[in-house]
Design a protein around this motif. Structure first.
Motif, PDB file in Angstrom:
ATOM      1  N   ASN A  39      22.131  87.764 -86.594  1.00 41.17           N
ATOM      2  CA  ASN A  39      23.444  88.407 -86.709  1.00 41.17           C
ATOM      3  C   ASN A  39      23.829  89.127 -85.419  1.00 41.17           C
ATOM      4  O   ASN A  39      24.424  90.212 -85.437  1.00 41.17           O
ATOM      5  CB  ASN A  39      23.462  89.385 -87.883  1.00 41.17           C
ATOM      6  CG  ASN A  39      24.882  89.753 -88.292  1.00 41.17           C
ATOM      7  OD1 ASN A  39      25.811  88.955 -88.099  1.00 41.17           O
ATOM      8  ND2 ASN A  39      25.068  90.944 -88.832  1.00 41.17           N
ATOM      9  N   ALA A  40      23.463  88.514 -84.268  1.00 47.70           N
ATOM     10  CA  ALA A  40      23.802  89.074 -82.954  1.00 47.70           C
ATOM     11  C   ALA A  40      24.840  88.169 -82.311  1.00 47.70           C
ATOM     12  O   ALA A  40      24.602  86.973 -82.124  1.00 47.70           O
ATOM     13  CB  ALA A  40      22.550  89.178 -82.084  1.00 47.70           C
ATOM     14  N   LEU A  50      19.028  72.063 -76.027  1.00 46.92           N
ATOM     15  CA  LEU A  50      20.129  72.841 -76.584  1.00 46.92           C
ATOM     16  C   LEU A  50      21.002  73.415 -75.474  1.00 46.92           C
ATOM     17  O   LEU A  50      20.506  73.768 -74.405  1.00 46.92           O
ATOM     18  CB  LEU A  50      19.588  73.992 -77.431  1.00 46.92           C
ATOM     19  CG  LEU A  50      18.985  73.656 -78.793  1.00 46.92           C
ATOM     20  CD1 LEU A  50      18.478  74.932 -79.444  1.00 46.92           C
ATOM     21  CD2 LEU A  50      20.004  72.980 -79.701  1.00 46.92           C
ATOM     22  N   THR A  51      22.290  73.522 -75.724  1.00 46.49           N
ATOM     23  CA  THR A  51      23.175  74.223 -74.805  1.00 46.49           C
ATOM     24  C   THR A  51      23.123  75.715 -75.108  1.00 46.49           C
ATOM     25  O   THR A  51      22.621  76.141 -76.159  1.00 46.49           O
ATOM     26  CB  THR A  51      24.616  73.724 -74.942  1.00 46.49           C
ATOM     27  OG1 THR A  51      25.101  74.037 -76.255  1.00 46.49           O
ATOM     28  CG2 THR A  51      24.686  72.214 -74.728  1.00 46.49           C
ATOM     29  N   ALA A  52      23.665  76.528 -74.197  1.00 50.51           N
ATOM     30  CA  ALA A  52      23.687  77.977 -74.419  1.00 50.51           C
ATOM     31  C   ALA A  52      24.510  78.322 -75.655  1.00 50.51           C
ATOM     32  O   ALA A  52      24.146  79.227 -76.428  1.00 50.51           O
ATOM     33  CB  ALA A  52      24.240  78.678 -73.182  1.00 50.51           C
ATOM     34  N   TYR A  65      13.818  85.844 -79.874  1.00 52.08           N
ATOM     35  CA  TYR A  65      14.267  84.739 -80.726  1.00 52.08           C
ATOM     36  C   TYR A  65      15.056  83.718 -79.917  1.00 52.08           C
ATOM     37  O   TYR A  65      14.868  82.507 -80.085  1.00 52.08           O
ATOM     38  CB  TYR A  65      15.127  85.263 -81.880  1.00 52.08           C
ATOM     39  CG  TYR A  65      15.568  84.165 -82.812  1.00 52.08           C
ATOM     40  CD1 TYR A  65      14.706  83.673 -83.786  1.00 52.08           C
ATOM     41  CD2 TYR A  65      16.837  83.601 -82.701  1.00 52.08           C
ATOM     42  CE1 TYR A  65      15.097  82.642 -84.632  1.00 52.08           C
ATOM     43  CE2 TYR A  65      17.236  82.575 -83.543  1.00 52.08           C
ATOM     44  CZ  TYR A  65      16.356  82.099 -84.509  1.00 52.08           C
ATOM     45  OH  TYR A  65      16.752  81.076 -85.337  1.00 52.08           O
ATOM     46  N   LEU A  66      15.916  84.187 -79.012  1.00 56.07           N
ATOM     47  CA  LEU A  66      16.688  83.282 -78.173  1.00 56.07           C
ATOM     48  C   LEU A  66      15.755  82.419 -77.314  1.00 56.07           C
ATOM     49  O   LEU A  66      15.953  81.205 -77.186  1.00 56.07           O
ATOM     50  CB  LEU A  66      17.637  84.084 -77.282  1.00 56.07           C
ATOM     51  CG  LEU A  66      18.572  83.285 -76.381  1.00 56.07           C
ATOM     52  CD1 LEU A  66      19.557  82.471 -77.204  1.00 56.07           C
ATOM     53  CD2 LEU A  66      19.309  84.214 -75.429  1.00 56.07           C
ATOM     54  N   THR A  67      14.727  83.039 -76.749  1.00 53.65           N
ATOM     55  CA  THR A  67      13.757  82.294 -75.949  1.00 53.65           C
ATOM     56  C   THR A  67      13.018  81.268 -76.798  1.00 53.65           C
ATOM     57  O   THR A  67      12.804  80.131 -76.376  1.00 53.65           O
ATOM     58  CB  THR A  67      12.750  83.262 -75.300  1.00 53.65           C
ATOM     59  OG1 THR A  67      13.460  84.202 -74.501  1.00 53.65           O
ATOM     60  CG2 THR A  67      11.749  82.508 -74.442  1.00 53.65           C
ATOM     61  N   ASN A 110      24.562  80.267 -81.325  1.00 55.98           N
ATOM     62  CA  ASN A 110      24.934  80.032 -82.727  1.00 55.98           C
ATOM     63  C   ASN A 110      23.720  80.228 -83.629  1.00 55.98           C
ATOM     64  O   ASN A 110      23.820  80.819 -84.711  1.00 55.98           O
ATOM     65  CB  ASN A 110      25.501  78.632 -82.899  1.00 55.98           C
ATOM     66  CG  ASN A 110      26.901  78.497 -82.306  1.00 55.98           C
ATOM     67  OD1 ASN A 110      27.601  79.493 -82.129  1.00 55.98           O
ATOM     68  ND2 ASN A 110      27.301  77.282 -81.993  1.00 55.98           N
ATOM     69  N   HIS A 111      22.556  79.737 -83.197  1.00 58.02           N
ATOM     70  CA  HIS A 111      21.316  79.981 -83.933  1.00 58.02           C
ATOM     71  C   HIS A 111      21.038  81.486 -84.018  1.00 58.02           C
ATOM     72  O   HIS A 111      20.647  82.005 -85.065  1.00 58.02           O
ATOM     73  CB  HIS A 111      20.144  79.277 -83.250  1.00 58.02           C
ATOM     74  CG  HIS A 111      20.074  77.809 -83.519  1.00 58.02           C
ATOM     75  ND1 HIS A 111      19.586  77.294 -84.697  1.00 58.02           N
ATOM     76  CD2 HIS A 111      20.419  76.751 -82.750  1.00 58.02           C
ATOM     77  CE1 HIS A 111      19.640  75.966 -84.648  1.00 58.02           C
ATOM     78  NE2 HIS A 111      20.137  75.619 -83.473  1.00 58.02           N
TER      79      HIS A 111
END
Length: 337
Positions: free
Chosen positions: A92-93, A78-80, A67-69, A85-86
């Motif tokens: 919920n991680a 986007l910044t890290a 999901y992060l990728t 935050n997404h």
């Protein structure tokens, strides 16, 4: 950083030869404790590979990593922090920005300064693509019969943004640590030039106002472009961009009357204009010099212009087929040129 199995084997060989742990660590770019740990693992388990389950437990699941990728691939700007935050809202991680960067590095995504390019609308891309397709099969001889022209402006003071300064904490705004600017670059001069495979025009200074269409005819086309035609031959082609002075009706009528053939240049295509490389090189050569007045700027510009090797001009002209191919591969979009 754990050593690869190959580096671990090298470490074992060096230690067996009598080298110290510190020496081996310097050779492999790691720490003595890492070398010791690698050798201990080999003696106990007869392997140079990391054992399953060794190291800290991952704080993210495979789904979290995917999901992060996906979030980053959808919006590369986007910044890290924005990406995690997404991740926290959807999965919920809760992870740190350093962990996010490590996960993204695992899939070869790293944060870099973006390349710059012009905003291209659909009609711009279409025009660029059509131009590239029409000229991709032009030969070296055809490109060598073109006179590439353009104008540019040079300021008396033009820092390139790459300078640095040594300072102590709290000295950011000390006079000794500041880069001072002058309004409007301390004055500027506009110059025009043309290049071809076997020569170049003189550097022309456009003084007393902007370059209008009548001035373009009287000061550029008549005294410079027309006399340059015999230098190239009967297949002479003029290349100039779509600046207002170049595409005015009186200019188009003059070119038609004098039977000068021009390239139908696509708008917003500085990556195709060879002479942009000349301006870049000339600017780097000029701003290495020291000058205080605009007259000195003019003198340095002429001197450095004449000092540029013709072989460099030939090299960038011979890159035109590759530029056409790059535009086609980008489907009319921006290219690395």
């Amino acid at each position: 950083m754990p050593l690869s199995p190959e580096d671990s084997a090298k470490a074992a060989v060096l230690v067996e030869e009598g080298r110290s742990y510190r020496y081996v660590a310097e050779v492999l770019g790691t720490t003595p404790s890492t070398v010791l740990r690698v050798l201990r693992r080999f003696r106990e388990h007869n392997t140079y590979r990391r054992l399953p389950g060794s190291g800290h437990r991952r704080c993210t699941l495979a789904r979290d990593d995917r999901y992060l990728t996906m979030v980053i691939l959808r919006d590369r700007h986007l910044t890290a922090v924005e990406a995690i935050n997404h991740l926290e809202q959807v999965r919920n991680a809760n992870i740190s920005d350093w962990t996010a960067r490590r996960r993204l590095r695992e899939v070869n995504l790293t944060s870099r300064k973006p390349a710059t390019g012009l905003q291209l609308e659909l009609h711009h891309k279409r025009a660029r693509l059509n131009f590239a397709r029409e000229h991709v099969e032009w030969t070296e001889e055809q490109w060598s019969q073109v006179l590439y022209t353009d104008e540019s402006r040079f300021n008396r003071s033009s820092p390139d943004g790459r300078e640095s300064v040594w300072r102590r904490p709290g000295e950011r705004y000390s006079a000794c640590a500041m880069s001072l600017r002058t309004a409007y670059g301390g004055g500027s001069v506009m110059v025009w030039c043309g290049i071809s495979f076997d020569g170049r025009t003189d550097l022309v200074f456009v003084e007393n106002g902007s370059l209008t269409a009548p001035r373009y005819i009287e000061e550029i086309l008549l005294p410079l472009d027309i006399p340059y035609v015999p230098h190239i031959g009967e297949n002479f082609v003029l290349m100039h961009d779509n600046a207002r002075a170049h595409v005015a009706r009186c200019v188009l009528r003059f070119l038609e009357e004098t039977e000068i053939v021009t390239l139908e240049w696509p708008a917003r295509s500085p990556d195709l204009n060879l002479i942009e490389h000349m301006w870049d090189m000339l600017g780097r050569r000029v701003y290495r010099r020291v000058f205080n007045t605009l007259d000195e700027v003019r003198a340095v510009l002429v001197e450095e212009w004449n000092a540029i090797q013709q072989e460099y001009i030939r090299t960038i002209i011979l890159s035109m087929p590759a530029r056409m191919q790059a535009v086609i591969e980008a489907r009319g979009g921006n290219t690395s040129y």
